[in-house]
Design a protein around this motif. Sequence first.
Motif, mmCIF file in Angstrom:
data_model
loop_
_atom_site.group_PDB
_atom_site.id
_atom_site.type_symbol
_atom_site.label_atom_id
_atom_site.label_comp_id
_atom_site.label_asym_id
_atom_site.label_seq_id
_atom_site.Cartn_x
_atom_site.Cartn_y
_atom_site.Cartn_z
ATOM 1 N N SER A 106 37.460 -28.594 -24.262
ATOM 2 C CA SER A 106 38.326 -27.957 -25.125
ATOM 3 C C SER A 106 39.269 -28.933 -25.917
ATOM 4 C CB SER A 106 39.302 -27.258 -24.279
ATOM 5 O OG SER A 106 39.961 -28.022 -23.403
ATOM 6 N N CYS A 142 35.069 -26.008 -21.867
ATOM 7 C CA CYS A 142 35.560 -26.574 -20.501
ATOM 8 C C CYS A 142 36.909 -27.139 -20.873
ATOM 9 C CB CYS A 142 34.326 -27.428 -20.069
ATOM 10 S SG CYS A 142 32.832 -27.056 -19.877
ATOM 11 N N ASP A 143 37.679 -26.649 -19.937
ATOM 12 C CA ASP A 143 39.047 -27.364 -20.028
ATOM 13 C C ASP A 143 39.473 -28.196 -19.014
ATOM 14 O OD1 ASP A 143 41.699 -27.061 -21.407
ATOM 15 O OD2 ASP A 143 42.421 -26.581 -19.329
ATOM 16 N N PRO A 144 40.171 -29.303 -18.827
ATOM 17 C CA PRO A 144 40.403 -30.160 -17.701
ATOM 18 C C PRO A 144 40.866 -29.267 -16.534
ATOM 19 C CG PRO A 144 41.185 -31.213 -19.691
ATOM 20 C CD PRO A 144 40.915 -29.852 -19.981
ATOM 21 N N SER A 145 41.703 -28.049 -16.624
ATOM 22 C CA SER A 145 42.048 -27.492 -15.750
ATOM 23 C C SER A 145 41.024 -26.653 -14.789
ATOM 24 C CB SER A 145 43.098 -26.229 -16.207
ATOM 25 O OG SER A 145 42.345 -25.235 -17.039
ATOM 26 N N SER A 146 39.653 -26.993 -15.206
ATOM 27 C CA SER A 146 38.545 -26.295 -14.547
ATOM 28 C C SER A 146 38.308 -24.779 -15.067
ATOM 29 C CB SER A 146 38.658 -26.104 -13.296
ATOM 30 O OG SER A 146 38.925 -27.483 -12.622
ATOM 31 N N THR A 147 39.055 -24.376 -16.122
ATOM 32 C CA THR A 147 39.000 -23.328 -16.901
ATOM 33 C C THR A 147 37.575 -23.243 -17.747
ATOM 34 O OG1 THR A 147 41.163 -22.809 -16.804
ATOM 35 C CG2 THR A 147 39.807 -21.463 -18.359
#
Length: 123
Positions: A41, A76-81
């Motif tokens: 992301s 993909c986001d580092p927050s697992s989203t």
Amino acid sequence: MGKDRSMWDVQYNFSSQLNALYLKARKQQDSPEDVYIPVPSFGSIPLERIEKLQTELVPPPDSNQNGSRCLVLAVCDPSSTVLLYRMSNAIKPVFGKPLSRNKMLKQRAAARAGSGDETMEVQ
């Protein structure tokens, strides 16, 4: 309770030509594969890159291949989203200027009230 018949089949791939990691997945054994491209992301992916990936990895819809159905960008986001964006094969033309939100709401309200013509005007 009935048994869930969906069965995901996932293959992990790397193309040295495209320098890309991608997944091919199908929900059921006889369904066509979708190609998933992971994209962070915080990064960006140029449109030319998307077109090249689609050209190389997804056969045209009129081909007789039992190949992939579509390209899916998995942001993909580092927050697992993970956000999934399904990419179409072509950009569809837009005819006419899109309605403003205010004008669209007025037309919907008029159609619900039954006042006058119930067809929506496109400008």
